[in-house]
Design a protein around this motif. Structure first.
Motif, PDB file in Angstrom:
ATOM      1  N   THR A 288      30.688  31.637  52.869  1.00 51.80           N
ATOM      2  CA  THR A 288      31.465  32.879  53.039  1.00 51.80           C
ATOM      3  C   THR A 288      32.654  32.636  53.959  1.00 51.80           C
ATOM      4  OG1 THR A 288      29.408  34.122  52.857  1.00 51.80           O
ATOM      5  CG2 THR A 288      31.305  35.306  53.719  1.00 51.80           C
TER       6      THR A 288
ATOM      7  N   ILE B 156      35.385  30.252  52.369  1.00 50.07           N
ATOM      8  CA  ILE B 156      36.212  30.895  51.339  1.00 50.07           C
ATOM      9  C   ILE B 156      37.190  31.873  51.996  1.00 50.07           C
ATOM     10  CG2 ILE B 156      36.135  32.530  49.405  1.00 50.07           C
ATOM     11  CD1 ILE B 156      33.542  31.117  48.526  1.00 50.07           C
TER      12      ILE B 156
ATOM     13  N   ALA C 185      27.825  35.713  43.386  1.00 46.40           N
ATOM     14  CA  ALA C 185      28.755  36.635  44.055  1.00 46.40           C
ATOM     15  C   ALA C 185      30.022  35.906  44.499  1.00 46.40           C
ATOM     16  CB  ALA C 185      28.071  37.281  45.258  1.00 46.40           C
ATOM     17  N   PHE C 186      29.943  34.586  44.578  1.00 47.93           N
ATOM     18  CA  PHE C 186      31.098  33.796  45.028  1.00 47.93           C
ATOM     19  C   PHE C 186      31.980  33.353  43.862  1.00 47.93           C
ATOM     20  CE2 PHE C 186      27.923  33.350  48.333  1.00 47.93           C
ATOM     21  CZ  PHE C 186      28.656  33.452  49.499  1.00 47.93           C
ATOM     22  N   VAL C 187      31.683  33.832  42.667  1.00 49.23           N
ATOM     23  CA  VAL C 187      32.308  33.276  41.463  1.00 49.23           C
ATOM     24  C   VAL C 187      33.836  33.252  41.533  1.00 49.23           C
ATOM     25  CG1 VAL C 187      32.317  35.467  40.186  1.00 49.23           C
ATOM     26  CG2 VAL C 187      32.182  33.294  38.939  1.00 49.23           C
ATOM     27  N   ASN C 188      34.441  34.238  42.174  1.00 48.06           N
ATOM     28  CA  ASN C 188      35.908  34.269  42.227  1.00 48.06           C
ATOM     29  C   ASN C 188      36.489  33.411  43.344  1.00 48.06           C
ATOM     30  OD1 ASN C 188      36.289  35.945  40.011  1.00 48.06           O
ATOM     31  ND2 ASN C 188      35.953  37.800  41.240  1.00 48.06           N
ATOM     32  N   GLY C 189      35.616  32.871  44.177  1.00 49.82           N
ATOM     33  CA  GLY C 189      36.128  32.078  45.287  1.00 49.82           C
ATOM     34  C   GLY C 189      35.804  30.600  45.161  1.00 49.82           C
TER      35      GLY C 189
ATOM     36  N   THR D  44      34.373  41.232  48.471  1.00 47.03           N
ATOM     37  CA  THR D  44      33.019  40.666  48.412  1.00 47.03           C
ATOM     38  C   THR D  44      33.061  39.282  49.064  1.00 47.03           C
ATOM     39  OG1 THR D  44      33.285  39.478  46.325  1.00 47.03           O
ATOM     40  CG2 THR D  44      32.617  41.801  46.192  1.00 47.03           C
ATOM     41  N   VAL D  45      31.894  38.651  49.174  1.00 48.87           N
ATOM     42  CA  VAL D  45      31.886  37.330  49.807  1.00 48.87           C
ATOM     43  C   VAL D  45      32.685  36.304  49.010  1.00 48.87           C
ATOM     44  CG1 VAL D  45      29.736  37.530  51.115  1.00 48.87           C
ATOM     45  CG2 VAL D  45      29.645  36.892  48.705  1.00 48.87           C
ATOM     46  N   GLY D  46      32.775  36.514  47.715  1.00 52.26           N
ATOM     47  CA  GLY D  46      33.465  35.532  46.888  1.00 52.26           C
ATOM     48  C   GLY D  46      34.891  35.903  46.538  1.00 52.26           C
ATOM     49  N   ASP D  47      35.284  37.105  46.857  1.00 48.45           N
ATOM     50  CA  ASP D  47      36.628  37.555  46.499  1.00 48.45           C
ATOM     51  C   ASP D  47      37.187  38.360  47.668  1.00 48.45           C
ATOM     52  OD1 ASP D  47      38.940  38.482  45.449  1.00 48.45           O
ATOM     53  OD2 ASP D  47      38.045  39.467  43.701  1.00 48.45           O
ATOM     54  N   THR D  48      38.023  37.719  48.455  1.00 46.59           N
ATOM     55  CA  THR D  48      38.486  38.364  49.682  1.00 46.59           C
ATOM     56  C   THR D  48      39.781  39.158  49.494  1.00 46.59           C
ATOM     57  OG1 THR D  48      39.447  36.244  50.294  1.00 46.59           O
ATOM     58  CG2 THR D  48      37.345  36.792  51.284  1.00 46.59           C
TER      59      THR D  48
ATOM     60  N   GLY E  96      25.941  39.996  49.722  1.00 45.86           N
ATOM     61  CA  GLY E  96      27.272  39.634  49.245  1.00 45.86           C
ATOM     62  C   GLY E  96      28.254  40.799  49.194  1.00 45.86           C
TER      63      GLY E  96
ATOM     64  N   LEU F  13      30.379  42.601  51.126  1.00 47.62           N
ATOM     65  CA  LEU F  13      31.049  42.655  52.432  1.00 47.62           C
ATOM     66  C   LEU F  13      31.588  44.044  52.754  1.00 47.62           C
ATOM     67  CD1 LEU F  13      33.254  39.468  52.973  1.00 47.62           C
ATOM     68  CD2 LEU F  13      31.284  40.230  54.285  1.00 47.62           C
TER      69      LEU F  13
END
Lengths: 486, 312
Positions: free
Chosen positions: A112, A115, A132-136, B53-57, B279, B281
């Protein structure tokens, strides 16, 4: 030293002695296992095993480096093997390769933060589908396809934990998964009329109740906000024919099968468990089984491996079973955890290519990884470890009998994944993190809500979570706000 | 006679300008607060109003949707109630115990130095480490407290506390809640006691002597002379304890993780569950922001009390 200080010192020592005396655990009221054989454990020293496939590695420009963050493995030998394995690969390919081992919760936190900051490690290994991290993170479709071309079909549990259909992206590379069998006290269950342990959830209830009534030793299926409890609740639901979502990512927890499963858990708690399962931590079931104070738990083999080293006789008394069978013949349990590498989006160029090359190298040597994890890790690509069946049938780490772990040979047949039968999408990850399933079961077990009410309360929360991720385009399916069993 | 004009140095100019000097002296503290408090607060507000979200800031504005989403969940409602229950219960017990300890330490008795060390230890111990100790003491199977209760005949078959050999402190609703309060009390009584002790020792001895000459008993002297005089100090101790309990994550995280079910769930834990473990945030930030109004009031009260102490 003055006389007064001497008295203080003596008083302090007496207090310390009293405290230490009080710290001795109570004598467990269980049947003692009769050991007739000579206690002797022979753990083979991990050896180099044959590398089945050579992976072509491109040349990297000078100065290329990769840095990995991954968990401190439960089996210390794995890290002892992994670190020089990585370094040797780096030396052979002109890449400076380093690794940091951190605690399990810190892997997600590290990802987290990295990213968010746009800088950090090259790769992070996480233990649950990080969708949940797919876009990062980088799209790893190429390396996944390459691995499938080299080693054939990937375990479904792994594939569904690293690919997100809503965006058609392989966000991770799953190199291993860990089976989650049942661990039980053989003597207690044999005495209760189940020499091979319980096979069905009904057996678990009836046998577990008989054992608790006779010996006072309960079962240990967690109902707490922690990992093992979250897994156990899902296994029960799947084995009763229910699920949180269907294969198209529609929320279907509001089904009669799930209500039935929740009712069963309440019955199981009231007849065969104690309130301790509400205070469960990830270590509780291990500790209880090792102390002989639990008759049955769901866990990986790590607790057993520890027990082999500290009390071989007690380890001999541990039996293993596959996922329990539900009332209509369904049999499913989640993998315990997965080994999934992700590469954040900020990693590019030679560093990215080097990371992908190492992933293939690691997979090619999965037999070493499995062996050095003392058969804790199972390979994502079964063809990479042809020795596995032989190992579980004749445990090289001293199981008695030698084929104690043989049931793990077909663990793929009953092991599924978070989200089953749909993908492990971000919504199922959030449902998992929020402990909605063990809390739903716990409320019914304590009589706070009826099974149907608990299911409907959980349905409302889960539907809300799914809808939020649908709005972000990361989850498929359609909204179904009304609870069908209310 | 010629008069030579002496031009003051730049340093003299600076040191004579109180406003400028004051601003310069305060600047590091202000920058520190802005960077470590102000900026995170602004980021939290931005997160809570977005779909991060954790993966899309990336921050896409969603209005108050996150707040609406979290408020309607039973976990959040329970977390709000629990946060206030734990804070209030622990605070009341802390004030009573801290008063007793502070009064005790104003007296001379044998072994006072050892008692002081033992009392201060919980405060000197890192919260996580101390709570881990309690986790072990309250363990479902291996609790030494259970062992002692069994040995003295209070726990076990045909005893006062029931037939079982374990009380399952962290697995029962009220025992788990009580355990959380207990650990907060254990770790914060020393701080409050030391603050109150400082207040008690600063009271003019002549006032105490006068009361005693007039025939006031020890209890009456304490209740009617000492307590009113140290009320502002006690307010400070209470507010510090309030903030430390209200915002604490560690005790619940280590001890119960919010369980059994949601019975010990608190805002900080739920924020972590949603934001980091789940996840989400944005929702985690929204939950955390519910602290803000309460903490703002607490901060204002602290500042006003401090000012009152300065004036009096």
């Amino acid at each position: 030293m003055s006389k007064r200080n001497l008295w203080y010192l003596l008083g302090s020592l007496a207090l310390l002695a009293l405290l230490l005396g009080a710290c001795q655990p109570a004598e467990p009221e269980i049947q003692q296992v009769e050991v007739t054989r000579e206690v002797q454990v022979e753990v083979e020293v991990p050896v180099e095993v044959e590398v089945p496939v050579e992976v072509q590695v491109p040349e990297f420009p000078e100065g290329t480096s990769i840095h990995i963050v991954q968990w401190s493995h439960f089996v210390p030998q794995y890290d002892i093997w992994f670190d020089p394995f990585l370094e040797a690969w780096g030396d052979a390919n002109g890449v400076e390769a380093t690794v940091d081992h951190v605690g399990i919760p810190d892997t997600t936190a590290a990802l987290t933060a990295s990213i968010d900051a746009g800088e950090g490690p090259t790769m992070v290994e996480v233990l649950f589908a990080p969708s949940a991290f797919v876009n990062g993170v980088q799209d790893l479709t190429d390396v996944n396809e390459q691995a499938q071309a080299l080693w054939g079909e990937q375990a479904a549990s792994c594939a569904n934990s690293s690919y997100l259909p809503a965006v058609d992206k392989w966000y991770g590379f799953c190199h291993s998964w860990i089976p989650d069998p049942a661990d039980y006290d053989s003597a207690l269950w044999a005495d209760a009329g189940y020499p091979n342990g319980p096979e069905t959830w009904r057996d678990l209830l009836e046998g577990g109740k008989a054992i608790k009534d006779k010996t006072g030793v309960p079962l240990g299926i967690g109902l707490s906000p922690e990992l093992d409890s979250r897994m156990a609740g899902r296994a029960l639901i799947w084995s009763y024919g229910g699920s949180i979502q269907d294969e198209n990512e529609n929320v279907v927890i509001d089904s009669p099968e799930v209500v039935e499963a929740v009712e069963f858990m309440a019955e199981l708690f009231n007849n065969a468990m104690t309130e301790e399962v509400f205070a469960w931590t990830p270590a509780s079931n291990n500790q209880g089984l090792i102390a002989g104070e639990l008759s049955y738990i769901l866990n990986s083999i790590s607790a057993y491996r520890s027990l082999q080293k500290i009390d071989p006789a007690a380890a001999d008394n541990i039996g293993f079973g596959p996922a329990l069978i539900g009332p209509r013949g369904d049999q499913a349990a989640s993998a315990h955890v997965w080994g999934i590498y992700v590469i954040p989006s900020y990693v590019e160029g030679a560093e990215l290519e080097a990371a992908k090359a190492f992933l293939l190298h690691l997979t090619a040597n999965a037999n070493q990884a499995v062996f050095n994890s003392e058969l804790y890790n199972f390979p994502a690509f079964p063809s990479t470890v042809p020795q596995l069946e032989g190992w579980v049938n004749k445990d090289p780490f001293g199981s008695r009998p030698q084929d104690k772990l043989a049931l793990l040979a077909d663990a793929l047949n009953w092991t599924v994944y978070l989200g089953f039968p749909g993908p492990a999408n971000p919504a199922t990850g959030e449902v998992f993190g929020a402990s909605i399933i063990p809390n739903m079961m716990g409320k019914a077990a304590l009589g706070e809500l009826s099974a149907a009410e608990a299911v409907c309360e959980a349905h409302a929360q889960i539907e809300d979570i799914f809808q939020k991720w649908r709005d972000d385009g990361l989850v498929g399916g359609e909204a179904s706000p009304d609870c069908a069993v209310g | 006679m010629s008069v030579e004009t002496v031009r003051p140095s730049r340093f003299r100019l600076l040191s004579d300008n109180e406003r400028l000097l004051g601003a310069m002296m305060l600047a590091p503290a202000v920058l520190f607060i802005l960077a470590l408090v102000g900026l995170p607060l602004l980021i939290s507000i931005a997160f809570s109003l977005s779909d991060v979200t954790v993966g899309d800031t990336s921050l896409d504005y969603v209005g108050l949707e996150n707040f609406r989403r979290v408020i309607r969940t039973p976990q959040f409602q329970r977390a709000v109630i629990n946060t206030f229950i734990f804070t209030t219960a622990a605070l009341l017990i802390i004030l009573v115990l801290a008063n007793i300890l502070a009064v005790l330490f104003t007296q001379d008795f044998r072994g006072k130095w050892l008692a002081r060390i033992l009392v201060i230890l919980p405060w000197a111990t890192p919260t996580s480490l101390g709570t881990l100790g309690w986790l072990w003491l309250l363990d479902s199977k291996f609790s030494p407290i259970d062992y002692v209760l069994v040995q003295i005949g209070l726990l076990g078959p045909d005893t006062l506390l029931g037939p079982g050999l374990h009380l399952n402190y962290l697995g029962r609703e009220y025992l788990a809640m009580g355990s959380v309060v207990l650990v907060h009390v254990w770790r914060l009584v020393p701080l409050s006691a030391v603050i109150l002790l400082a207040g008690l020792t600063s009271i003019d001895q002549e006032l105490i002597d006068q009361a005693q000459v007039d025939g006031a008993s020890g209890l009456r002297t304490h209740l009617q002379i000492k307590l009113p005089l140290i009320t502002p100090i006690m307010a400070i101790a209470s507010l510090f304890a309030f903030i430390l309990i209200f915002t604490d994550l560690v005790v619940v995280f280590v001890l119960t993780r919010g369980g059994p079910i949601y019975f010990t769930q608190v805002l900080s834990m739920w924020s972590y569950n949603k934001g980091i473990e789940g996840g989400a945030l944005a929702e985690g930030a929204a939950i955390a922001l519910f602290f803000a109004p309460v903490l703002l009031v607490a901060a204002i009260l602290i500042l006003r009390t401090v000012r009152r102490i300065e004036v009096t």
